[in-house]
Design a protein around this motif. Structure first.
Motif, PDB file in Angstrom:
ATOM      1  N   LEU A   1       0.723  -1.277   0.426  1.00 58.91           N
ATOM      2  CA  LEU A   1       0.313   0.621   0.031  1.00 58.91           C
ATOM      3  C   LEU A   1       0.790   0.978   0.166  1.00 58.91           C
ATOM      4  O   LEU A   1       0.489   2.023   1.205  1.00 58.91           O
TER       5      LEU A   1
ATOM      6  N   ALA B   1      -6.674   2.823  -2.173  1.00 61.02           N
ATOM      7  CA  ALA B   1      -5.080   3.791  -1.586  1.00 61.02           C
ATOM      8  C   ALA B   1      -5.809   5.133  -1.588  1.00 61.02           C
ATOM      9  O   ALA B   1      -5.238   5.611  -0.852  1.00 61.02           O
TER      10      ALA B   1
ATOM     11  N   PRO C   1      -6.955   4.960   2.913  1.00 61.57           N
ATOM     12  CA  PRO C   1      -5.949   3.703   3.973  1.00 61.57           C
ATOM     13  C   PRO C   1      -6.061   3.992   5.026  1.00 61.57           C
ATOM     14  O   PRO C   1      -6.408   4.634   6.024  1.00 61.57           O
TER      15      PRO C   1
ATOM     16  N   SER D   1     -10.390  -2.467  -4.230  1.00 56.25           N
ATOM     17  CA  SER D   1      -8.705  -1.949  -4.837  1.00 56.25           C
ATOM     18  C   SER D   1      -9.097  -1.206  -5.831  1.00 56.25           C
ATOM     19  O   SER D   1      -9.680  -1.068  -7.658  1.00 56.25           O
TER      20      SER D   1
END
Lengths: 330, 378
Positions: free
Chosen positions: B248, B296, B299, B370
């Protein structure tokens, strides 16, 4: 490295002789009957335009030979048909040979000045083909440059160029060209202004096609690879982006030749293109439409010439499009 | 480590400014590459590996931007910011200009080998033409010299009948052959560092083995350093000397290759290793890592891995671990970003384990969608 070479031998499952590229597409066109007819028409028209010399003023059709003049004398005159002396036999408005009263001396008859109509139509081929190619070339070069730049850089460059192009696109082509011609020629319209105008009016459509292709090509890894190798943007556009986006633009150019021929013929018809005595089809129609009742064939022949020529380019363009489309396999 | 690395990256942060929010694709990562060393950059899809590697050449396209960090190559500054008079960060004076990056660094000093050999060659030119042009551009030699150099390079990467193959188009080459051509292209200008962005991922295993052998041979011969981006721990074990594991956008573990494999100090690396077959261990069934990497854009708080970590405790949700040396051996630097280690001193042992229930909550709140890796990358 010896071991490596041995390994490569096995690795060499390279496919050769795969059918790709232009030759394959030409083969497909050969199999497609309508496209083939289009190709023949285009070849014929281009041939007539390129390899025939006519005496448009005299009474005879002469391929490469002028009856009353030697070729050497006639050649400079052919560039300026308006300088030719008036016809010796005043035989205005003669009907075509197959109509009562017509003679085979003038197979399609004569016009109001006694000029052979067939000669004028054949001479007009040259003008039409040159007009078609020149205007399309202007549109192609301009459109490819703008479309490739806009597509490759994206962002603000893209916005700026494409909005500019859309402004041109929003104005009806005829209006745009007439205004342009009036401006540039200072009130004396002629064919070259019409050609330039038609070329500029074709830029938007080429830009859009090019841009849309470039948007997908620029994501290819070889573009990224070239960038990571320190190649200049300009070089990437010319060497990598344009060659890989060009095929569909080229197909469209074939169709566009027909479109601009029609466009310039319309302009000549309206008096903003070729001027008398240039034997342009549109200009001939412009005179002939006043004669619709007394001499209807005067409209028929130039009209037919335009129809056949444009049909030729359209059929060929359609065929090319099919040949380039991988989902249609003949 | 040696005081004079070939390439050093300090606190590199890359962000993408999208309509949906700011994505921190790379989060304050630091690593070094020594001369003649192969360094691995490992992680799942979307970990930020490609973005990190491309930012070394400053090849991040909008909406992405390097927002922080310093990248030094030899004695040159590829990227550095300083605070301007208005408080806004601005380019530091010693940072290379775009022009210098293009003419002096890209291709000449740092070259790239891409993932997909099928797409990395332009289909409209012959292989030789592309290779020759590339050499000519970067080395400033005549076309004829470039040609013979190109043929020599093709031979060097193990392509037989190089002179004949020079005239062929990319579609007449197999995948493995094309990857060899790309390696030839990368090596052609004798760069000191090659960034290999998953160069063997698109190849089958036998060809992959050949390519790895070739790379090792050439690496020894030319003394080139490599930054090897991959998700394949097997490849890492095969060729890398130093390994950085990314998750990540963060580097979560950094150590010499043997320590990564036999003395793993981060639970994510552990999980990665458990998910692949190993010749030194026999297991009934390979363990896949549960779940997907969180988005992302949003997060998780604390340790980025806590939503999927088998040993996560409540403290993991609160504290973001930085990368610290956790090595027992003074000679080896083994950095890990896991709160389990005593050096973090956050009372990990005293913290309650996270139940599956709390983890699931954290997972949902973080949004498990994702981010498509390639989409975010380019």
């Amino acid at each position: 490295m010896a071991t490596n070479e041995a390994q490569v031998e096995q690795d060499e499952t390279a496919v050769s002789g795969q059918e790709v590229g232009l030759s394959h597409q030409l083969k497909q066109i050969k199999r497609d009957i309508t496209a083939r007819i289009g190709l023949y028409i285009v070849v014929l028209v281009t041939f007539v335009a390129g390899f025939s010399w006519f005496d448009a003023n005299l009474g005879t059709i002469t391929f490469g030979y002028v009856s009353d003049y030697t070729l050497a004398q006639a050649a400079p005159l052919l560039e300026h048909p308006e300088r030719l002396p008036p016809p010796t036999d005043m035989n205005a408005h003669a009907p075509p040979a197959f109509v009562e009263g017509g003679t085979w001396e003038h197979p399609l008859g004569t016009d109001h000045e006694g000029r052979d109509y067939l000669s004028r139509i054949v001479y007009g081929t040259r003008i039409s083909v040159m007009v078609g190619f020149a205007a399309t070339a202007i549109g192609l070069v301009g459109g490819v440059a703008i479309g490739a730049t806009a597509g490759y850089y994206g962002g603000r460059v893209d916005d700026l160029l494409m909005r500019f192009v859309e402004i041109i696109f929003a104005i009806p082509a005829l209006v745009l060209i007439i205004v342009f011609t009036e401006f540039v020629s200072g009130g004396n319209p002629d064919i070259q202004y019409a050609v330039a105008g038609a070329g500029i009016a074709s830029i938007p459509i080429f830009s859009r096609i090019m841009r849309s292709r470039v948007l997908s090509v620029r994501e290819m890894e070889y573009i990224e690879a070239a960038r990571s190798a320190g190649v200049k943007d300009r070089h990437i556009i010319i060497r990598h982006v344009i060659p890989n986006s060009f095929a569909s633009v080229l197909v469209y150019a074939t169709l566009q030749v027909g479109v601009v021929i029609l466009l310039v013929a319309s302009l000549s018809f309206l008096g903003y293109g070729a001027q008398p005595p240039t034997p342009d089809w549109g200009q001939m129609l412009s005179y002939a439409h006043g004669q619709m009742h007394s001499n209807p064939w005067m409209s028929v022949f130039p009209g037919l010439a335009i129809l056949v020529t444009i049909m030729g380019f359209n059929l060929l363009g359609d065929g090319l499009q099919d040949a380039l489309n991988p989902r249609i396999d003949n | 480590m040696s005081s004079n690395p070939l390439l050093s990256v300090e606190g590199l942060t890359v962000q993408f400014f999208t309509d949906r929010g700011t994505v921190t694709a790379v989060n304050e990562i630091s690593f070094e590459i020594q001369e003649e060393e192969i360094v691995g950059l490992v992680g799942e899809s979307g970990a930020g590996k490609s973005v990190a590697s491309m930012s070394l050449l400053r090849l991040i396209n909008g909406p992405g931007r390097i927002v922080e960090g310093e990248i030094r190559y030899k004695d040159r500054t590829l990227f550095a910011l300083e605070e301007g008079p208005d408080g806004e960060p601005r380019k530091r004076e010693d940072m290379l200009s775009d022009e210098e990056m293009r003419t002096e660094i890209r291709g000449n000093e740092i070259a790239v080998i891409f993932q997909d050999p099928m797409e990395s060659l332009n289909p409209v030119y012959t292989v030789g033409n592309q290779l020759q042009e590339f050499i000519k551009l970067n080395r400033d030699i005549s076309k004829k010299e470039a040609r013979s150099e190109a043929i020599r390079m093709l031979r060097e990467v193990g392509i037989s009948d190089a002179a004949e193959r020079y005239e062929k188009y990319p579609h007449e080459f197999s995948g493995g052959m094309r990857q060899r051509v790309l390696i030839a292209m990368a090596l052609a200008c004798k760069p000191n560092l090659i960034i290999a962005d998953e160069p063997t991922t698109a190849l089958d295993v036998t060809i992959e083995g050949q390519i790895l052998d070739l790379v090792q041979d050439l690496q020894e011969k030319y003394g080139t350093s490599f930054l090897w981006v991959t998700h394949d721990m097997g490849v890492v074990a095969d060729i890398c000397e130093q390994v950085n594991v990314m998750y990540l956008g963060n580097i979560v573990e950094q150590a010499p290759v043997d320590d990564i494999f036999y003395n793993t100090k981060h639970l994510y690396t552990d999980a990665l290793l458990d998910s692949m077959p190993r010749p030194d261990r026999t297991v009934e069934r390979l363990k896949a890592i549960k779940g997907v990497m969180p988005s992302a854009i949003d997060p998780p708080e604390g340790c980025p891995f806590h939503t999927r970590c088998p040993d996560a405790r409540q403290v993991c949700e609160q504290t973001h671990p930085d990368l610290r040396d956790v090595s027992d051996d003074a000679n080896i630097i083994h950095r890990s970003a896991c709160l389990k280690h005593d050096i973090f001193n956050v009372n990990y042992e005293g913290s309650l384990p996270m139940t599956d229930e709390t983890k699931r909550q954290a997972n949902t709140s973080a949004g498990t969608t994702s981010v498509n890796e390639t989409g975010a990358d380019r």
